[in-house]
Design an enzyme around this catalytic site. Sequence first.
Site, short mmCIF file in Angstrom:
data_model
loop_
_atom_site.label_atom_id
_atom_site.label_comp_id
_atom_site.label_asym_id
_atom_site.label_seq_id
_atom_site.Cartn_x
_atom_site.Cartn_y
_atom_site.Cartn_z
N LYS A 1 -7.40 -5.58 12.57
CA LYS A 1 -6.27 -4.95 13.25
C LYS A 1 -5.94 -5.67 14.55
O LYS A 1 -4.76 -5.81 14.90
CB LYS A 1 -6.56 -3.47 13.50
CG LYS A 1 -6.77 -2.63 12.22
CD LYS A 1 -5.60 -2.71 11.27
CE LYS A 1 -5.65 -1.63 10.19
NZ LYS A 1 -4.58 -1.77 9.20
N VAL B 1 -2.85 -7.69 -2.46
CA VAL B 1 -2.36 -8.55 -1.37
C VAL B 1 -3.40 -9.57 -0.90
O VAL B 1 -3.06 -10.50 -0.17
CB VAL B 1 -1.83 -7.75 -0.15
CG1 VAL B 1 -0.63 -6.89 -0.53
CG2 VAL B 1 -2.93 -6.93 0.51
N ALA C 1 -11.46 -6.21 13.98
CA ALA C 1 -11.07 -7.63 14.00
C ALA C 1 -9.78 -7.83 13.20
O ALA C 1 -8.87 -8.55 13.63
CB ALA C 1 -12.19 -8.49 13.43
N TYR D 1 -12.99 -4.06 10.71
CA TYR D 1 -11.66 -3.41 10.75
C TYR D 1 -10.99 -3.67 12.10
O TYR D 1 -9.79 -3.97 12.16
CB TYR D 1 -11.89 -1.92 10.51
CG TYR D 1 -10.66 -1.06 10.34
CD1 TYR D 1 -9.96 -1.04 9.13
CD2 TYR D 1 -10.23 -0.22 11.36
CE1 TYR D 1 -8.85 -0.21 8.97
CE2 TYR D 1 -9.13 0.61 11.21
CZ TYR D 1 -8.44 0.62 10.01
OH TYR D 1 -7.36 1.45 9.85
N SER E 1 1.37 3.37 -2.48
CA SER E 1 1.05 4.38 -3.49
C SER E 1 0.53 5.69 -2.91
O SER E 1 0.66 6.73 -3.54
CB SER E 1 0.02 3.83 -4.49
OG SER E 1 -1.09 3.30 -3.81
N ARG E 2 -0.08 5.61 -1.71
CA ARG E 2 -0.72 6.82 -1.18
C ARG E 2 -0.54 6.90 0.33
O ARG E 2 -0.10 5.95 0.97
CB ARG E 2 -2.23 6.77 -1.47
CG ARG E 2 -2.56 6.86 -2.92
CD ARG E 2 -4.07 6.86 -3.14
NE ARG E 2 -4.66 5.54 -3.05
CZ ARG E 2 -5.73 5.26 -2.31
NH1 ARG E 2 -6.32 6.20 -1.60
NH2 ARG E 2 -6.21 4.03 -2.29
N ILE F 1 -5.16 10.07 11.09
CA ILE F 1 -4.08 10.63 10.27
C ILE F 1 -4.69 11.17 8.97
O ILE F 1 -5.56 10.53 8.39
CB ILE F 1 -3.03 9.52 9.93
CG1 ILE F 1 -2.57 8.76 11.20
CG2 ILE F 1 -1.84 10.12 9.16
CD1 ILE F 1 -1.84 9.58 12.25
N GLY G 1 0.83 -1.21 0.00
CA GLY G 1 0.00 0.00 0.00
C GLY G 1 0.86 1.26 0.00
O GLY G 1 0.58 2.22 0.71
N SER H 1 -4.10 -0.13 14.16
CA SER H 1 -4.95 1.03 14.40
C SER H 1 -5.43 1.05 15.84
O SER H 1 -5.55 -0.01 16.48
CB SER H 1 -6.17 0.98 13.47
OG SER H 1 -7.12 1.95 13.86
#
Length: 243
Positions: A158, A61, A156, A154, A11-12, A187, A9, A141
Amino acid sequence: MMKYALVTGGSRGIGRAICIKLAGMGYHVLINYRHNDAEALATLQAVREKGADGELMKCDVTDGAAVSEMLSAWMQSHPDGYIEVLVNNAGIRKDNLMLWMTGEEWAHVLDTGLNGFFHVTQPLLKNMLARRFGRIITIVSLSGIKGLPGQTNYSAAKGGLIAATKALAQETAKRRVTVNAVAPGFIHTDMTGQLDEDELKRLIPAGRFGEPEEVAGLVGFLASPEASYITGEVISINGGLYT
Ligand code: NAP
């Protein structure tokens, strides 16, 4: 000898800032991403502006077979080098209350975060262990530490990554391969672009969202030789947001 780092990840957002940080530390950076070619090229350009070099590694991925094929091909064409720093950063959110959550929303978030970690990390471990140096850093996170409503999927993913980090750290410590997790709060990236920042920043003691470069600074430290005795840790970076 050339030192290689892979950022998923890349690219950004946070991933891009990490690529630039590692380039500044002298790494040749392998920039993984899913489909955003223009943004990935902009990251590569920024890496080159640091005086380093890199290459694009486009691959989803979630697709274990494709990741394994891509990494084997890279390893075959680089018999003298190995990827010594791996940053598992690729992640998505698809928020919904559990009551309304679809199987697809659940599965896609878990496939990207948790299964993506396995797909990328597993093939790279052997070389790190054999060469007796490695750094595996996974971006988790706050959601994976305290759980956030609307993010059971999310949280779960993380939370699972945090547990995997702690377990893997114990498997690899003797070979000087450290495994750590970095847990950002809010962020500034595309992922948080839709959130109500004015409302949310009132909850943050620092009174603001963080910047990708601030997360990259911590990742750079964990990747450095100075962090050699830190492993199995989850380090929060959230402006004091209570966890
Ligand atoms: P972002 O701006 O949305 O960027 C996501 C990156 O992941 C992009 O490079 C994207 O590639 C890539 N990606 C997504 N799915 C992928 C897949 N299946 N295979 C390969 N690459 C994939 O996200 P971000 O805010 O920088 O977040 C980066 C990480 O930090 C994530 O793990 C996220 O959960 C975590 N995090 C972010 C925050 C925050 O406040 N932003 C807070 C805590 C944790 P494409 O460009 O090709 O789509």
